[in-house]
Scaffold this motif. Structure first.
Motif, PDB file in Angstrom:
ATOM      1  N   PHE A   9      -6.895  -1.617  18.920  1.00 42.85           N
ATOM      2  CA  PHE A   9      -7.223  -2.060  17.568  1.00 42.85           C
ATOM      3  C   PHE A   9      -6.110  -3.035  17.234  1.00 42.85           C
ATOM      4  O   PHE A   9      -4.936  -2.659  17.229  1.00 42.85           O
ATOM      5  N   PRO A  11      -5.693  -6.219  14.602  1.00 40.92           N
ATOM      6  CA  PRO A  11      -6.148  -7.246  13.651  1.00 40.92           C
ATOM      7  C   PRO A  11      -5.427  -8.589  13.768  1.00 40.92           C
ATOM      8  O   PRO A  11      -6.030  -9.630  13.522  1.00 40.92           O
ATOM      9  N   THR A  12      -4.139  -8.593  14.148  1.00 45.08           N
ATOM     10  CA  THR A  12      -3.454  -9.891  14.250  1.00 45.08           C
ATOM     11  C   THR A  12      -2.940 -10.180  15.670  1.00 45.08           C
ATOM     12  O   THR A  12      -2.147 -11.095  15.874  1.00 45.08           O
ATOM     13  N   GLY A  14      -1.020  -8.695  18.100  1.00 48.27           N
ATOM     14  CA  GLY A  14       0.188  -8.224  18.788  1.00 48.27           C
ATOM     15  C   GLY A  14      -0.100  -7.034  19.701  1.00 48.27           C
ATOM     16  O   GLY A  14       0.330  -7.008  20.869  1.00 48.27           O
ATOM     17  N   PRO A  58      -1.698  -0.645  16.068  1.00 51.32           N
ATOM     18  CA  PRO A  58      -0.505  -1.032  15.313  1.00 51.32           C
ATOM     19  C   PRO A  58      -0.061   0.135  14.432  1.00 51.32           C
ATOM     20  O   PRO A  58      -0.862   1.024  14.129  1.00 51.32           O
ATOM     21  N   TYR A  60       0.890   1.498  10.892  1.00 51.70           N
ATOM     22  CA  TYR A  60       0.762   1.220   9.455  1.00 51.70           C
ATOM     23  C   TYR A  60       1.407   2.368   8.703  1.00 51.70           C
ATOM     24  O   TYR A  60       0.962   3.510   8.817  1.00 51.70           O
ATOM     25  N   GLY A  62       4.052   3.966   9.274  1.00 51.11           N
ATOM     26  CA  GLY A  62       4.502   5.013  10.189  1.00 51.11           C
ATOM     27  C   GLY A  62       3.383   5.849  10.772  1.00 51.11           C
ATOM     28  O   GLY A  62       3.625   6.894  11.386  1.00 51.11           O
ATOM     29  N   TYR A  88       4.753  -1.883  16.488  1.00 53.43           N
ATOM     30  CA  TYR A  88       5.247  -1.876  15.110  1.00 53.43           C
ATOM     31  C   TYR A  88       6.102  -3.105  14.810  1.00 53.43           C
ATOM     32  O   TYR A  88       6.600  -3.778  15.712  1.00 53.43           O
ATOM     33  N   GLY A  89       6.265  -3.347  13.510  1.00 52.83           N
ATOM     34  CA  GLY A  89       6.905  -4.580  13.059  1.00 52.83           C
ATOM     35  C   GLY A  89       8.384  -4.443  12.770  1.00 52.83           C
ATOM     36  O   GLY A  89       8.863  -4.915  11.734  1.00 52.83           O
ATOM     37  N   GLU A  92       9.921   1.013  11.932  1.00 48.78           N
ATOM     38  CA  GLU A  92       9.884   2.223  12.750  1.00 48.78           C
ATOM     39  C   GLU A  92       8.439   2.558  13.097  1.00 48.78           C
ATOM     40  O   GLU A  92       7.537   2.087  12.420  1.00 48.78           O
ATOM     41  N   GLN A 120       5.695  -9.109  15.978  1.00 50.86           N
ATOM     42  CA  GLN A 120       5.888  -9.770  14.676  1.00 50.86           C
ATOM     43  C   GLN A 120       5.223  -8.962  13.563  1.00 50.86           C
ATOM     44  O   GLN A 120       4.100  -8.483  13.717  1.00 50.86           O
ATOM     45  N   THR A 122       3.177  -8.107  10.417  1.00 48.12           N
ATOM     46  CA  THR A 122       1.988  -8.721   9.802  1.00 48.12           C
ATOM     47  C   THR A 122       2.341  -9.490   8.529  1.00 48.12           C
ATOM     48  O   THR A 122       1.739 -10.522   8.225  1.00 48.12           O
ATOM     49  N   PHE A 123       3.321  -8.987   7.771  1.00 45.08           N
ATOM     50  CA  PHE A 123       3.587  -9.554   6.455  1.00 45.08           C
ATOM     51  C   PHE A 123       4.602 -10.699   6.462  1.00 45.08           C
ATOM     52  O   PHE A 123       4.792 -11.350   5.439  1.00 45.08           O
ATOM     53  N   ILE A 212      -8.003  -2.580   4.414  1.00 48.96           N
ATOM     54  CA  ILE A 212      -6.865  -1.820   4.959  1.00 48.96           C
ATOM     55  C   ILE A 212      -5.590  -2.677   5.005  1.00 48.96           C
ATOM     56  O   ILE A 212      -4.595  -2.277   5.594  1.00 48.96           O
ATOM     57  N   ARG A 213      -5.612  -3.841   4.412  1.00 48.46           N
ATOM     58  CA  ARG A 213      -4.448  -4.740   4.289  1.00 48.46           C
ATOM     59  C   ARG A 213      -3.910  -5.165   5.659  1.00 48.46           C
ATOM     60  O   ARG A 213      -2.708  -5.347   5.846  1.00 48.46           O
TER      61      ARG A 213
END
Ligand SMILES: Cc1cc2nc3c(=O)[nH]c(=O)nc-3n(C[C@H](O)[C@H](O)[C@H](O)COP(=O)(O)O)c2cc1C
Length: 256
Positions: A9, A11-12, A14, A58, A60, A62, A88-89, A92, A120, A122-123, A212-213
């Motif tokens: 899964f 979305p961006t 990575g 990814p 989200y 934690g 993860y970005g 953690e 990287q 997402t935000f 889900i942002r």
């Protein structure tokens, strides 16, 4: 070893890169199941005991991203080994690997190995910007090779994963992305949204209850018409950039 499948899964993008790199390291041609796609998620995907899947999500808050239709609901393992991957970005991964392991068990898989990798955020492209880079992907590939080389007496042994139960409480951020005047109503965002939160007829709007942002819509928009606005998001990004740009974390690998 039977068939190898890379399941993600992402979305961006990575998580997809890391899952593919691990699958490459396993040294066999592999199939793919992209759970970002709603229709693919709704289909059944069945695996045999001698197959091997690499499953990546990814992180989200934690945790594993929460989709109302159940992220892994179409996967059917038969005591099938799974390599668990959490991406993860640079903050953690907290309980995400532990939660992923529990979700996979419910679907008939067992965790044969696991890894948490950094990509990287997402935000903000300032947080772990450009990752995974070539070195990251070499580490992921090498991890795949090490799994393949596990001696028979070790393969199948339980792996110990960090994290706590009950899992951290899952938050929902108070912002959603929206389309602006540049929007050409091409529909790319509605197709890319993994949560069905964008209606093709009104692509500038977002259903805040479904969203889900993940920012897949922002990522895919060909004319950069979609973005998250507002002071709450701006403040969050500033805070994250302040906290998460001092050092960059490295891969954590878990083998039996
Ligand atoms: C809603 C949301 C929550 C996130 N929470 C975390 C977190 O708790 N810890 C962290 O390090 N990164 C967090 N991230 C960043 C993502 O885990 C990271 O950017 C990941 O690489 C995105 O995967 P993708 O490129 O496959 O979509 C979050 C991202 C989003 C969109």
């Amino acid at each position: 070893m039977g068939n190898v499948t890379a399941i993600y899964f992402s979305p961006t993008g990575g998580t997809k890169q890391y899952v593919r790199a691990v699958a490459r390291g396993l040294g066999k041609a592999y199939g793919e199941v992209d759970l970002t796609d709603k229709e693919t998620r709704a289909q059944e995907h069945t695996f045999a005991p001698d197959d091997l899947v690499v499953i990546g999500v990814p992180v989200y808050y934690g945790r594993v991203p929460q989709l109302p239709d159940g992220l892994l609901r179409g996967l059917r393992g038969n005591h099938t080994p799974a390599v668990l991957v959490a991406v993860y970005g640079n903050r953690e991964f907290d309980d995400a690997l532990l939660e992923l392991s529990g979700l996979c068990e419910k679907q008939g898989f067992y965790g044969a190995a696991a890894a948490a990798f950094v990509a990287q955020h997402t935000f903000s492209a300032k947080i772990a910007g450009g990752r995974p880079d070539a070195d990251d992907l070499l580490i992921a590939e090498e991890f795949g090779r090490n799994i393949k080389a596990l001696p028979a007496e070790k393969a199948g042994r339980e792996i110990r994963l960090p994290g706590n139960r009950p899992y951290r409480s899952f938050q929902v951020a108070p912002f959603t992305p929206k389309g602006d005047k540049k929007c050409t109503a091409c529909g790319a965002c509605a197709r890319a949204c993994p949560a069905g939160a964008i209606a093709p007829e009104t692509p500038r709007e977002t259903d805040a209850k479904k969203c889900i942002r993940c920012l897949a819509c922002v990522h895919v928009c060909p004319v950069h018409a979609r973005r998250v606005g507002g002071p709450v998001y701006g403040m969050l990004v500033k805070k994250l950039e302040k906290e998460l740009t001092k050092t960059e974390k490295e891969a954590r690998l878990f083998l039996p």
